[in-house]
Scaffold this active site. Structure first.
Site, short mmCIF file in Angstrom:
data_model
loop_
_atom_site.label_atom_id
_atom_site.label_comp_id
_atom_site.label_asym_id
_atom_site.label_seq_id
_atom_site.Cartn_x
_atom_site.Cartn_y
_atom_site.Cartn_z
N HIS A 80 0.41 -7.88 -3.29
CA HIS A 80 -0.78 -8.71 -3.10
C HIS A 80 -0.43 -10.17 -2.79
O HIS A 80 -1.32 -11.00 -2.66
CB HIS A 80 -1.69 -8.65 -4.33
CG HIS A 80 -2.29 -7.29 -4.56
ND1 HIS A 80 -3.01 -6.63 -3.60
CD2 HIS A 80 -2.26 -6.48 -5.64
CE1 HIS A 80 -3.40 -5.45 -4.08
NE2 HIS A 80 -2.96 -5.33 -5.31
N ASP A 112 0.24 2.43 -2.68
CA ASP A 112 -0.43 1.92 -3.88
C ASP A 112 -1.93 2.14 -3.72
O ASP A 112 -2.44 2.22 -2.61
CB ASP A 112 -0.12 0.42 -4.02
CG ASP A 112 -0.58 -0.16 -5.34
OD1 ASP A 112 0.25 -0.25 -6.26
OD2 ASP A 112 -1.78 -0.51 -5.45
N HIS A 141 -4.29 0.10 -4.38
CA HIS A 141 -4.95 -1.10 -3.89
C HIS A 141 -4.46 -1.42 -2.48
O HIS A 141 -3.30 -1.14 -2.16
CB HIS A 141 -4.65 -2.29 -4.81
CG HIS A 141 -5.09 -2.07 -6.23
ND1 HIS A 141 -4.27 -1.50 -7.15
CD2 HIS A 141 -6.26 -2.35 -6.85
CE1 HIS A 141 -4.91 -1.43 -8.31
NE2 HIS A 141 -6.12 -1.93 -8.16
N ASP A 194 -0.74 3.84 -8.90
CA ASP A 194 -2.06 3.75 -9.55
C ASP A 194 -3.11 4.65 -8.90
O ASP A 194 -4.27 4.58 -9.25
CB ASP A 194 -2.53 2.28 -9.61
CG ASP A 194 -2.14 1.48 -8.40
OD1 ASP A 194 -1.69 2.08 -7.40
OD2 ASP A 194 -2.27 0.24 -8.44
ZN LIG Z 1 -2.21 -1.29 -7.19
#
Ligand SMILES: [Zn+2]
Ligand SMILES: [Zn+2]
Lengths: 559, 435
Positions: free
Chosen positions: B109, B148, B150, B237
């Protein structure tokens, strides 16, 4: 007085020590068909029965089990494995001899799948029918919770001669190694039991009631009677004896390296401020990776009797050994011949040694004198390289905290200790290459027996406390006890210390040697949702390998 | 067939954002237990390596750290990035066939400009690794597949204009999860249009769905693009037990995905189900990378019956595939529509640093260039800290025109007490700061 006996491949050595000084020493030939006889002859060579009665303790290091593993004289074992998901059964060690059964624990020691009792009963019947009297039972994460292994043991023990359980042999994680460890333990159990019974029986017969110990791979001693449960721990007692033998000379204020130059191999060991380093995971025994706590050694295929050849006008030393040195009637040139021919060593047949160098010199296109020096130099280079390699390897071992990564302890040896036949003639030259002074202990020819005699009792315990589940497990003891929610790191250490001292005393440790060391201590939150619901505390305590204080007191006898 | 696999395991047991934060000290504790108990380090074809520490030069090849590296980053970030570089070195030197950097804290991120931490990330560890590989080993084309849960918005930002880096992100639909981006029409900048691919997946997508997306969308694009190296940004995740996401992926699925994708390097990203997912997912990924049997990888509580794929997810994924390929095949036409001819393209961004509670305003201008990735000028300020920078990035393999433009911008820009002017010259590997 202490009596140390080291049963080696060719010789059995014995020493009688008083105040860490050798009072008597002897070397007898080892009869591999009759190890007990060799032990007894070595014993009689240093002390008569009257003197033996005044000995404080007898410590033995032996190759009985090592040979049994090497020659595959192992009992057939019914290997019962509770694998659960993860690595495929076919990729586990000893897969061909394994029966996979239901049941496994998860990483917190919580039951993930229950064992299937009818399945275990049927298997026990099958073992009995096939005449399999030795059973090893190993469960995944059994060192976190031994319940499944204990349940299964109840079923098998009624119909088997003996049962080994994984969790009792090591508290560390590593399921494949636990399988190999339990298997070897059980496969050697009868042989070891027989040896121990005969030895104790003989001593009793001649009226000697002296505590009798055996050396373990970690350089610690265990009372012979206690060792019956864990023969696997004693398999590598020989190499351990060699490391313990140099310990009196190892400085405690700096790091140090020892080399044991034998006929075929040279073994290297490291000491951190006086303490020998342990294998991080466990010892390798006869091709099996185990969880057996062992001293860290690296063996290289270069010794006094290694074959020296010229290939493409270059000297090649080892890795084979064809026999003894030419100076001792052997078939080909060796480093020992080079030591003799160059005047560094003064033994053997000098003319034959010179002939050995002349043979090499011809192919090399140099003089025999140059050749002898070149052989010694190359052997020393090679050993020094391996020492440096081993130090680098130890220092490259991964660490798991930022603190250790940035400020972690680095092993930096400052002294070289050399033992073994060629050691006095090579130590200084190796030391120069490593930039450290070299030391050859007096009586290095019986260093192993001295090491055995002086070793203290060692014990290790692994504890995991889970204050959320309010359970503390002590792996090696198979114990799971209730703890209050507020249990702290200090409480776990205290509980470990108390049990460690108890076991050490039972294993025959002397009060003055009972220094407890906390070797690992980690404490983590257990978080449920947004909240802290407890702590997961891991503690490892040990009595570390070292020299006993026994035998250093005033003595009523003088040689 | 087994393969030599390197493992850089660094759980950083002495670092946490806060004691109960999802990205905390014991995040990899149970993974370590499982990996040790399974005996994975004992396989002859699996080797563990100690992480190196990334240098400021390694970081500056990717980031503009504001006000400086020491202020925004902690030793843990340099070790996590360093672990990735170690993994890369072992693969590039041929010591191993592939490697897994099982390190924390994560990084995907983190954008090119770093004023603080967002989404538990500070330094973009795989971007640092990718630029290191290109600089040190001269590798030209690299594909990053971000698995991931996200959207890998930081990696997307860093490689948005880069025609030599294919970035594909599979993630839970941005309308339902942080950071709220990663839609199908985000396809890259004018000089790298189509080198960014986003695959937003509906909540509840499980093993069947992920493997469908991999086989039917990701693999064909990766194969057509012909990368020299494939990196998996391996967040965990998407697991059905993850506490902060709503997906239904499994340990066996992660293993199978890595078996099929066969990445050269895996880098751990997110994954916060530290007891019920990570131990099994990581075991699965390691076994898959090493070419060992993954058939027995399974969570203790896994029940196949609960994991049947609902029909609407099957339908959605089929439509996603159609949409993605419609764009992919029409990418030249689409590019002209997105980026009409001109000399420069400018975009404005408001970036929120959720972990540190900061807000950044950014104007990014890229020189539209048919010959290279194009020089980028980034004007970034953070009102909460009062810091402002003007960052000029000259890309790898920069053409003469872009180099002149970049150097001129650096020399001509007015600097002041509150404005640092920085030249990040990837092609000549230099980082100059004018205050
Ligand atoms: Zn994540
Ligand atoms: Zn250009």
């Amino acid at each position: 007085m202490l009596l140390g006996i080291d049963v080696g491949g060719t010789h059995t050595d014995s020493v009688l020590l008083q105040d860490r000084t050798i009072v008597a020493k002897a070397k007898v030939a080892t009869d591999t068909a009759d190890i007990l006889g060799s032990v007894l002859r070595a014993t009689c060579a240093v002390a008569d029965v009257e003197r033996l009665k005044r000995v404080e303790r007898i410590v033995l290091s032996t190759t009985v089990l090592t040979n049994a593993v090497a020659q595959d004289q192992l009992d057939r074992v019914g290997l019962v494995v509770m694998n659960g998901p993860g690595v495929a059964p076919a990729d586990l060690p000893l897969a061909g001899e394994t029966t996979i059964v239901a049941g496994y624990m998860n990483h917190r020691g919580i039951e993930a799948e229950a064992p299937d009792e009818p399945e275990l009963n049927a298997l026990a019947d099958a073992f009995a029918r096939d005449g399999i009297g030795h059973v090893a039972i190993v469960g995944k994460f059994s060192s976190r919770n031994p319940l499944h292994e204990l349940c299964a043991a109840k079923i098998f023990v009624a119909r088997a001669r003996h049962v080994s359980l994984g969790h009792q042999l090591s508290g560390q994680l590593n399921f494949p190694r636990r399988i190999a460890t339990a298997y070897l333990n059980e496969a050697l159990w009868s042989l070891h039991a027989r040896f121990v019974e005969q030895l104790a029986g003989y001593l009793a017969e001649i009226g000697i009631d002296v505590p009798l110990y055996i050396l373990k791979a970690d350089g610690g001693t265990i009372e012979v009677a206690r060792s019956r449960d864990c023969p696997v721990q004693t398999i590598l007692s020989g190499p351990a004896a060699s490391i313990m033998g140099v310990l009196p000379l190892v400085p405690t204020d700096v790091d140090c390296v020892s080399i044991d130059i034998g006929g075929t191999t040279t073994d290297i060991a490291l000491f951190a401020h006086g303490a020998p380093l342990l294998q991080p995971q466990g010892a390798d025994i006869g091709g099996h990776r185990t969880l057996v706590r062992g001293l860290l050694t690296r063996s290289m295929a270069l010794g006094g009797d290694s074959q020296v050849r010229v290939i493409d006008r270059r000297l090649v030393i080892g890795p084979e050994r064809q026999g003894s040195a030419m100076a001792f009637g052997g078939p080909c040139p060796t480093p020992t011949d080079a030591l003799i021919a160059s005047g560094r060593a003064d033994f053997g047949d000098k003319a034959k040694a010179a002939q050995a160098m002349a043979d090499l010199a011809r192919d090399l296109g140099r003089t025999p004198e140059e050749t002898a020096t070149a052989v010694v130099a190359q052997a020393c280079d090679h050993i020094a390289d391996h020492v440096r390699g081993m130090v680098a390897e130890v220092n490259a071992k991964p660490v798991y905290t930022i603190h250790e990564l940035l400020e972690g302890r680095v092993i930096a040896p400052k002294r070289l200790i050399a033992v073994g036949g060629p050691a006095p003639c090579m130590a200084d030259e190796i030391g120069v290459r490593l930039g450290m002074p070299a030391l050859v202990p007096p009586n290095h020819d019986v260093a192993n027996a001295c090491g055995a005699a002086m070793a203290r009792t060692t014990v290790e315990l692994n504890l995991v406390a889970d204050t959320e589940a309010k359970i503390m497990s002590i792996a090696e003891l198979g114990e799971r006890v209730k703890i209050p929610k507020r249990f702290t790191d200090e409480d776990v250490i205290a509980a470990g210390r108390e049990r460690l001292l108890r076991i050490a005393r039972e294993a025959g440790a002397r009060e003055e040697d009972l220094a407890v060391e906390v070797t690992d201590r980690q404490s983590f939150n257990v978080v449920r949702g947004q909240f802290n619901s407890g702590r997961n505390i891991r503690v490892r305590v040990q009595i570390k390998p070292g020299l006993t204080h026994a035998g250093t007191g005033p003595s009523e006898v003088r040689p | 067939m087994t393969r030599k696999t390197g493992l850089v395991f660094f759980p950083a047991y002495d670092y946490a954002i806060s004691p109960t934060h999802p990205e905390r000290e014991e995040r990899l504790l149970y993974t370590q237990d499982q990996v040790l108990e399974e005996g994975l380090f004992d396989f002859d074809n699996i080797r563990e390596f100690k992480p190196g520490i990334a240098t400021p030069e390694d970081i500056c090849r990717v980031h503009f750290c504001v006000p400086d590296l020491d202020t925004v980053a902690h030793a843990s970030h340099l070790i996590a990035a360093g672990g990735c570089l170690t993994a890369a070195d072992k693969v590039m030197s041929g010591e191993v066939d592939n490697a897994f950097a099982l390190v924390r804290p994560p990084g995907h991120h983190s954008f090119r400009v770093v004023h603080g931490s967002r989404g538990f990330c500070t330094l973009n560890i795989e971007a640092v690794m990718v630029e290191y590989i290109r600089h040190k080993y001269g590798v030209r084309r690299i594909a990053i597949v971000d698995t991931d849960c996200h959207h890998g918005d930081g990696s997307q930002d860093i490689f948005w204009h880069d025609p030599d880096v294919l970035f594909i992100s599979l993630h839970q639909d941005g309308r339902t999860l942080y950071p709220g981006s990663g839609f199908v029409d985000e396809l890259g900048g004018p000089n790298a249009f189509g080198a960014t691919i986003n695959l937003p997946l509906p909540p509840g997508t499980g093993e069947q769905g992920f493997l469908y997306v991999l086989d039917d969308i990701v693999m064909p694009i990766v194969e057509a693009w012909k990368p020299d190296l494939v990196v998996n940004s391996a967040g965990q995740d998407n697991h059905y037990s993850d506490p902060i996401t709503q997906m239904a992926f499994t340990a066996h699925g992660y293993a199978e995905l890595n078996r099929r994708l066969a990445p050269d390097i895996c880098v751990l990203e997110g994954g916060y189900s530290i007891q019920t997912a990570l131990p099994y997912v990581n075991t699965g990924i390691i076994l898959a990378m090493a070419g060992l049997d993954i058939a027995h990888v399974r969570e203790p509580d896994y029940d196949a019956f609960d994991h049947r794929q609902p029909g609407e997810i099957t339908d959605y994924l089929r439509r996603l595939k159609e949409a993605v390929f419609e764009q992919w095949h029409a990418r030249s036409t689409l590019k002209r529509r997105f980026y009409p001819d001109g000399e420069f393209h400018t975009r404005s961004k408001d970036i929120f640093y959720d972990t540190d509670g900061l807000r950044e305003h950014q104007r990014e201008t890229v020189r539209i260039c048919p010959d290279c990735g194009g020089t980028i000028v980034t004007d970034s300020r953070c009102d909460d800290t009062g810091n402002r920078i003007l960052g000029i990035t000259i890309p790898f393999h920069a053409c003469d025109a872009c180099r002149h433009h970049g150097e001129h911008q650096y020399e001509a820009a007015p600097s002041g007490r509150n404005l640092h002017v920085i030249l990040q010259d990837k092609d000549r590997d230099r980082y100059l700061v004018r205050t």
